[in-house]
Design a protein around this motif. Structure first.
Motif, PDB file in Angstrom:
ATOM      1  N   ALA A 173     -33.473  14.701  18.413  1.00 17.32           N
ATOM      2  CA  ALA A 173     -32.198  14.604  17.705  1.00 17.32           C
ATOM      3  C   ALA A 173     -31.422  13.386  18.200  1.00 17.32           C
ATOM      4  N   TYR A 174     -31.454  13.143  19.493  1.00 11.26           N
ATOM      5  CA  TYR A 174     -30.788  11.966  20.065  1.00 11.26           C
ATOM      6  C   TYR A 174     -31.376  10.684  19.475  1.00 11.26           C
ATOM      7  N   ARG A 175     -32.698  10.651  19.403  1.00 14.25           N
ATOM      8  CA  ARG A 175     -33.367   9.465  18.859  1.00 14.25           C
ATOM      9  C   ARG A 175     -33.013   9.256  17.389  1.00 14.25           C
ATOM     10  N   ALA A 176     -32.809  10.362  16.686  1.00 13.20           N
ATOM     11  CA  ALA A 176     -32.478  10.266  15.261  1.00 13.20           C
ATOM     12  C   ALA A 176     -31.050   9.769  15.051  1.00 13.20           C
ATOM     13  N   VAL A 177     -30.129  10.215  15.896  1.00 10.71           N
ATOM     14  CA  VAL A 177     -28.714   9.899  15.708  1.00 10.71           C
ATOM     15  C   VAL A 177     -28.337   8.553  16.307  1.00 10.71           C
ATOM     16  N   VAL A 233     -18.481   8.154   5.164  1.00 16.50           N
ATOM     17  CA  VAL A 233     -17.193   7.911   5.814  1.00 16.50           C
ATOM     18  C   VAL A 233     -17.067   8.808   7.028  1.00 16.50           C
ATOM     19  N   GLY A 234     -16.486   8.264   8.099  1.00 16.55           N
ATOM     20  CA  GLY A 234     -16.205   9.067   9.287  1.00 16.55           C
ATOM     21  C   GLY A 234     -17.190   8.819  10.408  1.00 16.55           C
ATOM     22  N   ASN A 235     -16.743   9.089  11.633  1.00 16.37           N
ATOM     23  CA  ASN A 235     -17.633   8.899  12.791  1.00 16.37           C
ATOM     24  C   ASN A 235     -18.466  10.146  13.047  1.00 16.37           C
ATOM     25  N   ILE A 236     -19.499   9.976  13.854  1.00 20.46           N
ATOM     26  CA  ILE A 236     -20.543  11.000  14.015  1.00 20.46           C
ATOM     27  C   ILE A 236     -20.684  11.376  15.482  1.00 20.46           C
ATOM     28  N   GLY A 237     -21.036  12.641  15.703  1.00 21.97           N
ATOM     29  CA  GLY A 237     -21.304  13.110  17.056  1.00 21.97           C
ATOM     30  C   GLY A 237     -22.508  14.013  17.093  1.00 21.97           C
ATOM     31  N   LEU A 238     -23.111  14.113  18.259  1.00 22.94           N
ATOM     32  CA  LEU A 238     -24.231  15.032  18.496  1.00 22.94           C
ATOM     33  C   LEU A 238     -23.961  15.786  19.788  1.00 22.94           C
ATOM     34  N   ASN A 239     -23.926  17.107  19.691  1.00 25.91           N
ATOM     35  CA  ASN A 239     -23.823  17.947  20.889  1.00 25.91           C
ATOM     36  C   ASN A 239     -25.145  18.671  21.057  1.00 25.91           C
ATOM     37  N   TYR A 240     -25.831  18.392  22.163  1.00 26.20           N
ATOM     38  CA  TYR A 240     -27.181  18.939  22.347  1.00 26.20           C
ATOM     39  C   TYR A 240     -27.247  20.002  23.443  1.00 26.20           C
ATOM     40  N   SER A 278     -40.330  21.555  17.691  1.00 29.93           N
ATOM     41  CA  SER A 278     -40.866  20.636  18.713  1.00 29.93           C
ATOM     42  C   SER A 278     -41.533  19.413  18.100  1.00 29.93           C
ATOM     43  N   ASP A 279     -41.433  19.281  16.821  1.00 28.52           N
ATOM     44  CA  ASP A 279     -42.132  18.194  16.108  1.00 28.52           C
ATOM     45  C   ASP A 279     -41.179  17.017  15.904  1.00 28.52           C
ATOM     46  N   ALA A 280     -41.474  15.879  16.527  1.00 29.50           N
ATOM     47  CA  ALA A 280     -40.585  14.714  16.490  1.00 29.50           C
ATOM     48  C   ALA A 280     -40.321  14.243  15.065  1.00 29.50           C
ATOM     49  N   TYR A 281     -41.384  14.164  14.274  1.00 27.53           N
ATOM     50  CA  TYR A 281     -41.233  13.648  12.915  1.00 27.53           C
ATOM     51  C   TYR A 281     -40.282  14.517  12.096  1.00 27.53           C
ATOM     52  N   HIS A 282     -40.522  15.825  12.090  1.00 27.00           N
ATOM     53  CA  HIS A 282     -39.713  16.724  11.269  1.00 27.00           C
ATOM     54  C   HIS A 282     -38.262  16.792  11.751  1.00 27.00           C
ATOM     55  N   ILE A 283     -38.054  16.773  13.080  1.00 23.87           N
ATOM     56  CA  ILE A 283     -36.687  16.823  13.613  1.00 23.87           C
ATOM     57  C   ILE A 283     -35.916  15.579  13.194  1.00 23.87           C
ATOM     58  N   LYS A 284     -36.510  14.411  13.415  1.00 19.53           N
ATOM     59  CA  LYS A 284     -35.824  13.160  13.062  1.00 19.53           C
ATOM     60  C   LYS A 284     -35.609  13.048  11.556  1.00 19.53           C
ATOM     61  N   ASN A 285     -36.594  13.480  10.788  1.00 11.91           N
ATOM     62  CA  ASN A 285     -36.483  13.382   9.329  1.00 11.91           C
ATOM     63  C   ASN A 285     -35.374  14.280   8.801  1.00 11.91           C
ATOM     64  N   ALA A 286     -35.287  15.507   9.301  1.00 13.63           N
ATOM     65  CA  ALA A 286     -34.265  16.453   8.836  1.00 13.63           C
ATOM     66  C   ALA A 286     -32.861  15.934   9.129  1.00 13.63           C
ATOM     67  N   ILE A 287     -32.680  15.359  10.312  1.00 13.92           N
ATOM     68  CA  ILE A 287     -31.355  14.869  10.700  1.00 13.92           C
ATOM     69  C   ILE A 287     -31.022  13.562   9.972  1.00 13.92           C
ATOM     70  N   ARG A 288     -31.995  12.675   9.833  1.00 12.65           N
ATOM     71  CA  ARG A 288     -31.726  11.397   9.172  1.00 12.65           C
ATOM     72  C   ARG A 288     -31.371  11.571   7.705  1.00 12.65           C
TER      73      ARG A 288
END
Length: 426
Positions: A114-118, A96-103, A78-88
């Motif tokens: 995760a949405y904010r990070a991607v 190379v290649g395109n990216i997707g997020l399925n939430y 639930s921690d914004a900083y850690h979630i965004k940091n891990a994904i970034r």
């Protein structure tokens, strides 16, 4: 919708938020990744096991994906900083290649952060998606226009029944049965049970004649079956049997020269492939004890399988659970695409027992198949609608109850149940 419409939204790198039920993540990975694509499994401390199971399952399937990367959040789901940091950190390594997020899975906080990070205006081709359990659709989210819903059709994906168990780390006790045993005898018994008086006649013979010979008596109750040697020596009177069942026993050459049911003759029963129908005589006894109705139900499912896109069906799915004596069992089950249909079967009309079986089947089916799962009870109650009304807390669209009067046209009733499920998903 056709496959080309889904192909437009496939990606090379897909981030998946792992929840307690990894089924939606499995479906998304199968449908949204290009061949050679990389799944990234974002999980918290509480969903580490589902993430690792999904990693193994995707790696073992010959669908051309790279081994999934695990993205742990530990206690920071639930921690914004850690979630965004891990994904970034993972995003920075993608060249190379395109990216997707399925939430679909994970917590709401995980989805938001995760949405904010991607999300990035520098990557306009990023695909955001989720699985809609009500409509059975992959939904493609877009910033500047309405969501696109793509129906997941049978030609796009087929999830085998065993995969539902594997995804949850559950091991089946033995191989489920996929072939119907003694089809004509099961049909004859069903016809008998369609008539309440004849059903009583059957129970009178089964309890007071058959079990008296074939079972051990334990404190006034029926215990285990007798030994193989004792069973093989039995010839049991069929004088009180309903004539429809006696005729089927004769048709299967189970009546000896004295006009009695020979359990030794059971060992001579063969399938079309010339394999034994029953491994042991006691398996035939269990069949008469009520398994015949499960085989009848499986036959009805097979009757409608092709025109209803049912690719995988069977009976006797038994699983051991720590802390329980018997674990749990799906009597009959089948899949359509990634939707689980679980059927609890009983020859009883006892309301309390029927409710108990239906409730357990519902809980287990939801646990394994999620909100998309559908459950039914097939029993010998004369009031299926009243029984269903008593289970209203489960949701009218989630369950179905079929009673004594439904047995003879069960294929039609099951097909209507499937079609109603399709309508509910529109």
């Amino acid at each position: 919708m056709n496959t080309s419409e889904l192909d437009k939204y496939k990606v090379d790198h897909l981030f998946l938020l792992i929840g307690e039920n990894p089924l939606p993540n499995y479906v998304a990975a199968r449908l949204l990744l290009n061949k050679g694509g990389m799944p990234y499994l974002v999980y918290s401390k509480g969903t580490k096991d589902p993430a690792e199971r999904l990693q193994t399952i995707l790696s073992n399937e010959s669908i051309g994906l790279k081994t999934a990367q695990l993205v742990p959040l530990n206690d920071y789901e639930s921690d914004a900083y850690h979630i965004k940091n891990a994904i970034r950190l993972r995003l920075e390594s993608i060249k190379v290649g395109n990216i997707g997020l399925n939430y679909t899975g994970g917590t709401k906080a995980m989805a938001v952060h995760a949405y904010r990070a991607v999300f990035s205006k520098e990557r306009p081709d990023t695909v955001f998606s989720y699985l809609d359990p009500r409509k059975l659709e992959i939904c493609i989210d877009r910033e500047d226009s309405p969501c696109i819903g793509i129906k997941v059709k049978p030609e796009l994906l087929e999830v085998k029944l065993v995969e539902f168990f594997n995804l949850h780390g559950l091991k089946l006790n033995g191989k489920p049965t996929q072939e119907v045993q003694l089809t004509e005898l099961a049909a004859a018994l069903t016809k008998v049970f369609n008539n309440e008086d004849k059903a009583k006649q059957w129970f009178d013979w089964y309890c007071n004649v058959f079990c008296k010979e074939a079972r051990k008596n334990k404190n006034g109750n029926w215990g285990d079956w007798n030994s193989k040697t004792k069973l093989a020596a039995l010839s049991i009177s069929v004088e009180k049997l309903p004539p429809e069942v006696e005729a089927e026993f004769k048709g299967e050459n189970l009546i000896d020269s004295t006009g009695k049911l020979s359990l030794q003759a059971v060992q001579q029963l063969k399938t079309i492939k010339q394999e034994p129908v029953f491994k042991e005589i006691k398996d035939f006894c269990k069949y008469l004890d009520g398994l015949w109705l499960e085989h009848y139900v499986l036959k009805q499912v097979k009757n409608i399988a092709d025109k209803n896109y049912i690719k995988d069906c069977g009976l006797n799915f038994k699983v051991s659970l720590p802390g329980t004596q018997h674990g749990f069992e799906f009597d009959v089950a089948f899949t359509r695409v990634y939707q689980l249909f679980a059927i609890s079967v009983s020859t009883t009309s006892d309301r309390k027992l029927c409710k108990s079986k239906l409730f357990e089947a519902y809980l287990r089916a939801r646990q394994m198949g999620g909100d998309e799962a559908r459950v039914s009870l097939i029993c010998c109650t004369n009031e299926p609608d009243a029984l269903k009304a008593e289970m209203a807390l489960l949701g009218d669209k989630k369950i179905a109850v079929f009673g004594r009067d439904d047995l003879m046209d069960l294929s039609d009733k099951l097909e209507k149940w499937i079609k109603q499920s399709d309508q509910d998903a529109r």
